[in-house]
Design a protein around this motif. Sequence first.
Motif, PDB file in Angstrom:
ATOM      1  N   GLN A 253       0.750  -1.104  -0.459  1.00  0.00           N
ATOM      2  CA  GLN A 253       0.093   0.460   0.196  1.00  0.00           C
ATOM      3  C   GLN A 253       0.766   1.057  -0.374  1.00  0.00           C
ATOM      4  O   GLN A 253       0.098   1.827   0.134  1.00  0.00           O
ATOM      5  N   TYR A 254       2.033   0.807   0.192  1.00  0.00           N
ATOM      6  CA  TYR A 254       3.241   2.144   0.724  1.00  0.00           C
ATOM      7  C   TYR A 254       3.090   2.613  -1.115  1.00  0.00           C
ATOM      8  O   TYR A 254       3.666   4.253  -1.339  1.00  0.00           O
ATOM      9  N   ILE A 255       2.814   2.195  -2.042  1.00  0.00           N
ATOM     10  CA  ILE A 255       2.579   2.689  -3.561  1.00  0.00           C
ATOM     11  C   ILE A 255       1.771   3.653  -3.778  1.00  0.00           C
ATOM     12  O   ILE A 255       1.737   4.686  -3.682  1.00  0.00           O
ATOM     13  N   ASN A 256      -0.481   3.088  -3.178  1.00  0.00           N
ATOM     14  CA  ASN A 256      -0.524   4.207  -3.039  1.00  0.00           C
ATOM     15  C   ASN A 256      -0.660   5.178  -2.068  1.00  0.00           C
ATOM     16  O   ASN A 256      -1.069   6.431  -2.703  1.00  0.00           O
ATOM     17  N   GLN A 257      -0.142   5.227  -0.699  1.00  0.00           N
ATOM     18  CA  GLN A 257       0.624   6.142  -0.115  1.00  0.00           C
ATOM     19  C   GLN A 257       1.054   6.915  -0.661  1.00  0.00           C
ATOM     20  O   GLN A 257       1.170   8.420  -1.255  1.00  0.00           O
ATOM     21  N   ARG A 258       2.325   6.626  -1.578  1.00  0.00           N
ATOM     22  CA  ARG A 258       2.865   7.813  -2.362  1.00  0.00           C
ATOM     23  C   ARG A 258       1.954   8.620  -3.513  1.00  0.00           C
ATOM     24  O   ARG A 258       3.000   9.910  -3.745  1.00  0.00           O
ATOM     25  N   LYS A 259       1.110   8.255  -3.610  1.00  0.00           N
ATOM     26  CA  LYS A 259       0.227   9.103  -4.788  1.00  0.00           C
ATOM     27  C   LYS A 259       0.046  10.067  -3.511  1.00  0.00           C
ATOM     28  O   LYS A 259      -0.548  11.064  -4.326  1.00  0.00           O
ATOM     29  N   LYS A 260      -1.216   9.574  -3.115  1.00  0.00           N
ATOM     30  CA  LYS A 260      -1.808  10.111  -2.015  1.00  0.00           C
ATOM     31  C   LYS A 260      -1.636  11.393  -1.333  1.00  0.00           C
ATOM     32  O   LYS A 260      -1.480  12.893  -1.095  1.00  0.00           O
ATOM     33  N   PHE A 261       0.641  11.340  -1.042  1.00  0.00           N
ATOM     34  CA  PHE A 261       1.223  12.180   0.080  1.00  0.00           C
ATOM     35  C   PHE A 261       1.971  12.207  -0.961  1.00  0.00           C
ATOM     36  O   PHE A 261       3.034  13.173  -0.674  1.00  0.00           O
ATOM     37  N   ARG A 262       2.265  12.457  -2.447  1.00  0.00           N
ATOM     38  CA  ARG A 262       3.092  12.980  -3.154  1.00  0.00           C
ATOM     39  C   ARG A 262       3.503  14.230  -3.135  1.00  0.00           C
ATOM     40  O   ARG A 262       4.624  14.398  -2.605  1.00  0.00           O
ATOM     41  N   ARG A 263       2.762  15.070  -2.909  1.00  0.00           N
ATOM     42  CA  ARG A 263       3.155  17.427  -2.542  1.00  0.00           C
ATOM     43  C   ARG A 263       3.826  17.031  -0.818  1.00  0.00           C
ATOM     44  O   ARG A 263       5.005  17.818  -0.889  1.00  0.00           O
ATOM     45  N   ARG A 264       3.468  16.206  -0.246  1.00  0.00           N
ATOM     46  CA  ARG A 264       4.425  15.625   1.087  1.00  0.00           C
ATOM     47  C   ARG A 264       5.704  15.438   1.024  1.00  0.00           C
ATOM     48  O   ARG A 264       6.895  16.257   1.454  1.00  0.00           O
ATOM     49  N   TRP A 265       5.973  14.971  -0.001  1.00  0.00           N
ATOM     50  CA  TRP A 265       7.339  13.639   0.161  1.00  0.00           C
ATOM     51  C   TRP A 265       7.972  14.109  -0.931  1.00  0.00           C
ATOM     52  O   TRP A 265       9.138  14.181  -0.879  1.00  0.00           O
ATOM     53  N   VAL A 266       7.135  14.588  -1.750  1.00  0.00           N
ATOM     54  CA  VAL A 266       8.174  14.756  -2.925  1.00  0.00           C
ATOM     55  C   VAL A 266       9.175  16.653  -3.204  1.00  0.00           C
ATOM     56  O   VAL A 266       9.663  17.328  -2.808  1.00  0.00           O
ATOM     57  N   GLY A 267       8.187  17.581  -2.343  1.00  0.00           N
ATOM     58  CA  GLY A 267       8.268  18.625  -1.336  1.00  0.00           C
ATOM     59  C   GLY A 267       9.133  18.545  -0.456  1.00  0.00           C
ATOM     60  O   GLY A 267       9.814  20.103   0.009  1.00  0.00           O
ATOM     61  N   ALA A 268       9.235  18.025  -0.099  1.00  0.00           N
ATOM     62  CA  ALA A 268      10.413  17.608   1.091  1.00  0.00           C
ATOM     63  C   ALA A 268      11.671  18.150   0.754  1.00  0.00           C
ATOM     64  O   ALA A 268      12.407  17.986   0.998  1.00  0.00           O
ATOM     65  N   LEU A 269      12.423  17.412  -0.995  1.00  0.00           N
ATOM     66  CA  LEU A 269      13.301  17.396  -1.117  1.00  0.00           C
ATOM     67  C   LEU A 269      13.591  19.066  -1.543  1.00  0.00           C
ATOM     68  O   LEU A 269      14.483  18.982  -2.086  1.00  0.00           O
ATOM     69  N   ALA A 270      12.697  19.188  -1.433  1.00  0.00           N
ATOM     70  CA  ALA A 270      12.788  21.075  -2.381  1.00  0.00           C
ATOM     71  C   ALA A 270      13.013  22.329  -1.007  1.00  0.00           C
ATOM     72  O   ALA A 270      13.138  22.145   0.088  1.00  0.00           O
ATOM     73  N   SER A 271      13.656  22.842  -1.465  1.00  0.00           N
ATOM     74  CA  SER A 271      14.901  23.775  -0.927  1.00  0.00           C
ATOM     75  C   SER A 271      15.414  23.477   0.282  1.00  0.00           C
ATOM     76  O   SER A 271      15.404  24.176   1.395  1.00  0.00           O
ATOM     77  N   VAL A 272      15.592  22.451   0.457  1.00  0.00           N
ATOM     78  CA  VAL A 272      16.510  21.388   1.503  1.00  0.00           C
ATOM     79  C   VAL A 272      18.096  21.934   1.951  1.00  0.00           C
ATOM     80  O   VAL A 272      18.577  22.788   1.131  1.00  0.00           O
ATOM     81  N   THR A 273      18.661  22.232   3.195  1.00  0.00           N
ATOM     82  CA  THR A 273      20.394  23.430   2.913  1.00  0.00           C
ATOM     83  C   THR A 273      21.000  22.180   3.093  1.00  0.00           C
ATOM     84  O   THR A 273      22.158  21.792   3.448  1.00  0.00           O
ATOM     85  N   ILE A 274      20.316  20.597   3.823  1.00  0.00           N
ATOM     86  CA  ILE A 274      21.480  19.709   3.535  1.00  0.00           C
ATOM     87  C   ILE A 274      21.901  18.747   2.491  1.00  0.00           C
ATOM     88  O   ILE A 274      21.406  19.633   1.901  1.00  0.00           O
ATOM     89  N   PRO A 275      22.989  18.279   2.261  1.00  0.00           N
ATOM     90  CA  PRO A 275      23.850  17.372   1.013  1.00  0.00           C
ATOM     91  C   PRO A 275      22.918  16.011   1.183  1.00  0.00           C
ATOM     92  O   PRO A 275      22.393  15.575   1.786  1.00  0.00           O
TER      93      PRO A 275
END
Length: 310
Positions: A253-275
Amino acid sequence: MVRRDRLRRMREWWVQVGLLAVPLLAAYLHIPPPQLSPALHSWKSSGKFFTYKGLRIFYQDSVGVVGSPEIVVLLHGFPTSSYDWYKIWEGLTLRFHRVIALDFLGFGFSDKPRPHHYSIFEQASIVEALLRHLGLQNRRINLLSHDYGDTVAQELLYRYKQNRSGRLTIKSLCLSNGGIFPETHRPLLLQKLLKDGGVLSPILTRLMNFFVFSRGLTPVFGPYTRPSESELWDMWAGIRNNDGNLVIDSLLQYINQRKKFRRRWVGALASVTIPIHFIYGPLDPVNPYPEFLELYRVNWGKQWKSLQKR
């Protein structure tokens, strides 16, 4: 009269086939899990367990370089376990002071409750709980993840960016061949059937065997890095441990969760200050080239331009 006699014989034949199939199927469904190989047994014996909300979670924790402050936590992929990392374990201990890996809930030697609502959020909370258990909740952690573990890492990164108290403090992040973009993720046929199969899923999980597993998993490796049959048996033994094959549909079900929470998880990679570092094998059929890389360039190209304008 002849037709009736023929129909009667056909019915008798099917009854005989059914009577033969029932005990054969019963015997098949009760085939014991494969024995642990010496290497896999050693991996289990050298590990430990901690308890998360009444559930036993398996983990490895090795001390490496003396005097180094560096800690790395390894997050494995689907459908395997922390044993995925055993070939590079010694090398990591030469680089880091602490090398830590766990079997996510439902995987490897950890508990595999059923029925259970498995979620990426719970797996991320288990990682945080493990570090608290080890007294490392205030230390800066390097994360190395693969596949399923990439999404867990994205959730941990989201929590870190929200500056929530008690959350994991991330020093660096390395993601490898994970479906961070749901739209470019191409699950295997069996994964599709299991995650959306409804009443069919419990049947498929019970009928799954080593042949089906190995034929399904082998193609995701590169042509020069495919596992040996003994390594595939180790993976299968980890899955079959504690009847883990019966929860595969729930884990997927993690595959379905990836779609449902795409904005949260893909967005987490934006504007990061860590390598952040990506390791991407371009022959991956689940995250195919060039779609994955092109979408990555588009998303982070826009981000880079917006950062330049600030």
